[in-house]
Design a protein around this motif. Structure first.
Motif, PDB file in Angstrom:
ATOM      1  N   ILE A  30       0.939  -0.970   0.068  1.00 13.46           N
ATOM      2  CA  ILE A  30      -0.065   0.123  -0.054  1.00 13.46           C
ATOM      3  C   ILE A  30       0.920   1.239  -0.023  1.00 13.46           C
ATOM      4  O   ILE A  30       1.807   1.221   0.571  1.00 13.46           O
ATOM      5  N   LEU A  31       0.486   2.239  -0.854  1.00  9.91           N
ATOM      6  CA  LEU A  31       1.290   3.404  -1.103  1.00  9.91           C
ATOM      7  C   LEU A  31       0.314   4.689  -0.440  1.00  9.91           C
ATOM      8  O   LEU A  31      -0.662   5.033  -1.083  1.00  9.91           O
ATOM      9  N   VAL A  32       0.461   5.283   0.474  1.00  8.10           N
ATOM     10  CA  VAL A  32      -0.100   6.597   1.245  1.00  8.10           C
ATOM     11  C   VAL A  32       0.152   7.705   0.529  1.00  8.10           C
ATOM     12  O   VAL A  32       1.343   8.039   0.735  1.00  8.10           O
ATOM     13  N   HIS A  33      -0.391   8.159  -0.448  1.00  4.50           N
ATOM     14  CA  HIS A  33      -0.250   9.473  -1.074  1.00  4.50           C
ATOM     15  C   HIS A  33      -0.772  11.024  -0.509  1.00  4.50           C
ATOM     16  O   HIS A  33      -0.406  11.885  -0.813  1.00  4.50           O
ATOM     17  N   HIS A  64      -8.356   1.707   4.888  1.00  2.00           N
ATOM     18  CA  HIS A  64      -6.792   1.530   4.773  1.00  2.00           C
ATOM     19  C   HIS A  64      -6.490   2.998   4.195  1.00  2.00           C
ATOM     20  O   HIS A  64      -5.188   3.120   3.405  1.00  2.00           O
ATOM     21  N   GLY A  65      -7.088   3.849   4.001  1.00  2.00           N
ATOM     22  CA  GLY A  65      -6.785   5.357   3.943  1.00  2.00           C
ATOM     23  C   GLY A  65      -7.526   5.973   2.498  1.00  2.00           C
ATOM     24  O   GLY A  65      -7.604   6.917   2.220  1.00  2.00           O
ATOM     25  N   GLY A  66      -8.674   5.038   1.938  1.00  2.00           N
ATOM     26  CA  GLY A  66      -9.498   5.481   1.025  1.00  2.00           C
ATOM     27  C   GLY A  66      -8.738   6.198  -0.193  1.00  2.00           C
ATOM     28  O   GLY A  66      -7.886   5.759  -0.807  1.00  2.00           O
ATOM     29  N   LEU A  67      -9.311   7.430  -0.499  1.00  2.00           N
ATOM     30  CA  LEU A  67      -8.820   8.134  -1.639  1.00  2.00           C
ATOM     31  C   LEU A  67      -7.527   8.953  -1.589  1.00  2.00           C
ATOM     32  O   LEU A  67      -6.878   9.236  -2.455  1.00  2.00           O
ATOM     33  N   GLY A  68      -6.897   8.539  -0.247  1.00  2.00           N
ATOM     34  CA  GLY A  68      -5.440   9.019  -0.082  1.00  2.00           C
ATOM     35  C   GLY A  68      -4.424   8.034  -0.239  1.00  2.00           C
ATOM     36  O   GLY A  68      -3.337   8.251   0.223  1.00  2.00           O
ATOM     37  N   ALA A  69      -4.859   6.882  -0.613  1.00  2.00           N
ATOM     38  CA  ALA A  69      -3.737   5.550  -0.848  1.00  2.00           C
ATOM     39  C   ALA A  69      -4.098   4.782  -2.090  1.00  2.00           C
ATOM     40  O   ALA A  69      -5.172   4.789  -2.420  1.00  2.00           O
ATOM     41  N   VAL A  70      -3.296   3.777  -2.301  1.00  2.00           N
ATOM     42  CA  VAL A  70      -3.605   3.004  -3.207  1.00  2.00           C
ATOM     43  C   VAL A  70      -2.916   1.499  -2.863  1.00  2.00           C
ATOM     44  O   VAL A  70      -1.928   1.476  -2.346  1.00  2.00           O
ATOM     45  N   TYR A  71      -3.566   0.450  -3.657  1.00  2.00           N
ATOM     46  CA  TYR A  71      -3.143  -0.929  -3.121  1.00  2.00           C
ATOM     47  C   TYR A  71      -2.201  -1.169  -4.422  1.00  2.00           C
ATOM     48  O   TYR A  71      -2.661  -0.720  -5.642  1.00  2.00           O
ATOM     49  N   ILE A  72      -1.232  -1.695  -4.402  1.00  2.00           N
ATOM     50  CA  ILE A  72      -0.364  -2.056  -5.447  1.00  2.00           C
ATOM     51  C   ILE A  72      -0.198  -3.560  -5.674  1.00  2.00           C
ATOM     52  O   ILE A  72       0.311  -4.184  -4.659  1.00  2.00           O
ATOM     53  N   LEU A  73      -0.325  -4.104  -6.665  1.00  2.00           N
ATOM     54  CA  LEU A  73       0.061  -5.545  -7.126  1.00  2.00           C
ATOM     55  C   LEU A  73       1.493  -5.676  -7.778  1.00  2.00           C
ATOM     56  O   LEU A  73       1.351  -4.959  -9.034  1.00  2.00           O
TER      57      LEU A  73
END
Length: 199
Positions: free
Chosen positions: A130-133, A172-181
Motif C-alpha cells: 500500500i502506498l499512502v499519497h 486503509h486510507g481511501g482516496l489518499g492511498a492505493v493498493y499495488i500489485l
C-alpha cells in the motif's frame, strides 16, 4: 672523437645522478597508502556513488503530469492480470506486505522513494503493498492540490514491476492511498510451481 652535443649530454646525466644520489625509493606499500590532506573515507564515497547510480537509473518523470482531483479514484491494470485478481485487490482482500507513506514529502523526495520502494518490494518478493499519497485537498494553493496523487498515478504506470493498482478501501486510507500489485519474481514463480507439483 665525440662531438660537442655528446659531451653536453654526458654532463647532464652526470649532474642528474649527483642530484638524485641521496633519494631513497618508496616501498610498494607506501606508494599506495600515502595520501595528501585528510584521510579519505572510501565507504562514504562508495555510498555516494551507489546513490548517484540509483538516481541515474530512476526514469520516473518529475516534469508536468496530468492532474487528478483529490477525490478521483485511481485504477490501473496491465494486460494479463485476471479480473478476479484485480477485483480482490480493489476490495482490499489481499494481505498487505509493505507500506510507503509519502506524507510531508516533496515531489522530488517522493519520486526517489517510490522508485526505491518498488525496487525493494521486488527484491523481497512482495506481491501486495500500500502506498499512502494523501489527497492534497488541504493545500492552500489550488494549483498544487492532489500533486503527489497525480504523480503517483503516473509513476506507478511507468514502473514495469507494477502489474496493477487501485484506490484503497476507506479503512486503509481511501482516496489518499492505493493498493499495488507487483509482478511475481522468478523465485516466487518457482515456489508456486513447486507447490503445484507436490499436490
Amino acid at each position: 672523437m665525440r662531438g660537442k652535443e655528446d659531451s653536453v649530454g654526458d654532463d647532464d646525466v652526470s649532474l642528474f645522478a649527483q642530484e638524485v644520489a641521496d633519494i631513497k625509493p618508496l616501498k610498494k606499500s607506501e606508494i599506495y597508502l600515502r595520501k595528501k590532506g585528510p584521510q579519505v573515507d572510501f565507504h562514504e564515497r562508495q555510498s555516494a556513488a551507489i546513490m548517484v547510480t540509483e538516481a541515474d537509473r530512476n526514469h520516473l518523470t518529475h516534469d508536468f503530469v496530468e492532474k487528478v482531483d483529490p477525490n478521483d479514484m485511481l485504477e490501473f491494470k496491465r494486460a494479463g492480470v485476471q479480473d478476479g485478481v484485480f477485483k480482490r485487490l480493489r476490495q482490499g482482500k489481499y494481505g498487505i506486505e509493505a507500506r510507503l507513506d509519502l506524507h510531508r514529502h516533496t515531489v522530488a523526495q517522493a519520486r526517489e522513494q517510490v522508485y526505491q520502494f518498488a525496487d525493494d518490494c521486488m527484491r523481497n518478493d512482495i506481491r501486495v503493498a500500500i502506498l499512502v499519497h494523501g489527497k492534497g485537498e488541504r493545500t492552500p494553493d489550488p494549483d498544487n492540490r492532489a500533486m503527489l496523487k497525480s504523480y503517483v498515478n503516473k509513476w506507478l504506470r511507468d514502473l514495469d514491476q507494477v502489474m496493477a493498482f487501485h484506490t484503497a478501501q476507506r479503512y486503509h486510507g481511501g482516496l489518499g492511498a492505493v493498493y499495488i500489485l507487483f509482478k511475481k519474481t522468478e523465485k516466487a514463480r518457482l515456489d508456486d510451481w513447486e507447490k503445484h507439483q507436490k499436490r
